[in-house]
Design an enzyme around this catalytic site. Structure first.
Site, PDB file in Angstrom:
ATOM      1  N   ASN A  11      46.553 101.707  -4.663  1.00  0.00           N
ATOM      2  CA  ASN A  11      46.247 100.382  -5.210  1.00  0.00           C
ATOM      3  C   ASN A  11      47.501  99.532  -5.025  1.00  0.00           C
ATOM      4  OD1 ASN A  11      45.608  98.121  -6.650  1.00  0.00           O
ATOM      5  ND2 ASN A  11      45.549  99.123  -8.650  1.00  0.00           N
ATOM      6  N   LYS A  13      47.828  96.426  -5.542  1.00  0.00           N
ATOM      7  CA  LYS A  13      47.937  95.303  -6.484  1.00  0.00           C
ATOM      8  C   LYS A  13      48.309  94.032  -5.718  1.00  0.00           C
ATOM      9  CE  LYS A  13      48.963  98.723  -9.985  1.00  0.00           C
ATOM     10  NZ  LYS A  13      49.620  99.090 -11.236  1.00  0.00           N
ATOM     11  N   HIS A  98      40.194  97.901 -13.635  1.00  0.00           N
ATOM     12  CA  HIS A  98      41.617  98.243 -13.788  1.00  0.00           C
ATOM     13  C   HIS A  98      42.154  97.571 -15.055  1.00  0.00           C
ATOM     14  CE1 HIS A  98      45.877  98.651 -13.133  1.00  0.00           C
ATOM     15  NE2 HIS A  98      45.597  99.591 -12.243  1.00  0.00           N
ATOM     16  N   GLU A 100      44.837  96.160 -15.702  1.00  0.00           N
ATOM     17  CA  GLU A 100      45.497  94.863 -15.499  1.00  0.00           C
ATOM     18  C   GLU A 100      44.456  93.749 -15.439  1.00  0.00           C
ATOM     19  OE1 GLU A 100      47.747  96.015 -12.055  1.00  0.00           O
ATOM     20  OE2 GLU A 100      49.040  97.275 -13.303  1.00  0.00           O
ATOM     21  N   GLU A 170      43.703 106.216 -16.178  1.00  0.00           N
ATOM     22  CA  GLU A 170      45.013 105.569 -16.098  1.00  0.00           C
ATOM     23  C   GLU A 170      45.478 105.167 -17.494  1.00  0.00           C
ATOM     24  OE1 GLU A 170      45.562 103.914 -11.773  1.00  0.00           O
ATOM     25  OE2 GLU A 170      44.998 102.331 -13.159  1.00  0.00           O
ATOM     26  N   GLY A 176      53.255 101.912 -14.088  1.00  0.00           N
ATOM     27  CA  GLY A 176      54.430 101.142 -13.683  1.00  0.00           C
ATOM     28  C   GLY A 176      55.641 101.334 -14.570  1.00  0.00           C
ATOM     29  N   SER A 210      52.313 106.101 -12.790  1.00  0.00           N
ATOM     30  CA  SER A 210      53.606 106.651 -12.370  1.00  0.00           C
ATOM     31  C   SER A 210      53.464 107.981 -11.631  1.00  0.00           C
ATOM     32  CB  SER A 210      54.559 106.783 -13.572  1.00  0.00           C
ATOM     33  OG  SER A 210      54.775 105.511 -14.157  1.00  0.00           O
TER      34      SER A 210
END
Ligand code: 13P
Length: 249
Positions: A11, A13, A98, A100, A170, A176, A210
């Site tokens: 991904n 992003k 996702h 985000e 996730e 991240g 991560s």
């Protein structure tokens, strides 16, 4: 126990222009020839790089993904992209829900469900992301959260269709941050996700948060982990190739 295929999905992003994407594949495609064939590789670039990625991936084993899409096939939705627009570029996978996008782009359990149904009807494989926040984990609500998100995402989808989807666990606090979830705990949550609905016995479930070349093998050794959804560690072609190689060991 059915044998579930292994998948490593990138991904990207909001990283990489079309020119960056070309440079990535210049380096990655020669490396990919020697990567373990049993791992399915998916790369999800930004929309503006999909055409370039599609051109580069023609005739390769690498599958193309998108990072979101709209649930309608066309209409007055400024800025949105539809399933037919993705299919035109031979996109096969689409990441939906996702964290985000749930946090910043108004993606909800309801819209994730609409998108999942459209993806399946259009022959795209949804990669549905679920996961708890740090606060939810501290409050002991991890399992409730992922079960609720999973059930909502697939509401109304017949159990027989669920072998065609992919789920990514996730944990938001691991994305991240360099603080990856302990593989044992990730495996436990992923077993909970698998048990949350009839029909998920053969569904690949990926870990994301991560994931790195150094820790991927510890996840892949767990019975409920079928691969990874990789952010930061997918941006460098050599590192991403190493991660995929290590996923097979
Ligand atoms: P990182 O691998 O950068 O933690 O991102 C994970 C992720 O959000 C993939 O969708």
């Amino acid at each position: 126990m059915p044998v579930i295929r292994s998948i490593v999905a990138a991904n990207w992003k909001m990283h990489k222009t079309a020119a960056d994407t070309a440079a990535f594949f210049d380096a990655f495609l020669p490396l990919s020839a020697s990567l373990p064939p049993e791992i399915e590789i998916v790369v999800a670039p930004p929309f503006t790089a999909i055409a370039e990625a599609s051109k580069r991936l023609r005739g390769t084993r690498i599958l193309l993904g998108a990072q979101t899409m709209h649930w309608d096939l066309e209409g007055p939705f400024t800025g949105e992209v539809s399933a037919p627009m993705l299919l035109e570029f031979r996109v096969s996978h689409v990441i939906l829900g996702h964290s985000e996008r749930r946090a910043a782009c108004d993606e909800t359990d309801r819209t994730v469900n609409l998108k999942v149904r459209t993806a399946l009807a259009q022959g795209l494989t949804p990669i549905v992301a679920v996961g708890e926040s740090g606060n939810e984990r501290s409050a002991g609500r991890t399992d409730d959260r992922v079960v609720a998100q999973t059930r909502a995402a697939f509401a109304g989808v017949p159990a027989a269709e669920l072998a065609r989807v992919t789920i990514a666990y996730e944990p938001i606090w691991a994305i991240g941050t360099g603080r990856n979830c302990d593989p044992e705990e990730a495996d436990r949550v992923m077993a909970t996700i698998r048990g949350s609905l009839d029909g998920l016995d053969e569904t690949p479930i990926l870990y994301g948060g991560s994931m790195k070349p150094e820790n991927v093998a510890a996840y892949m050794a767990k019975p409920n982990v079928n691969g990874g959804l990789v952010g930061g560690a997918s941006l460098d072609p050599t590192g991403f190739a190493m991660l995929i190689a290590n996923a097979a060991r």
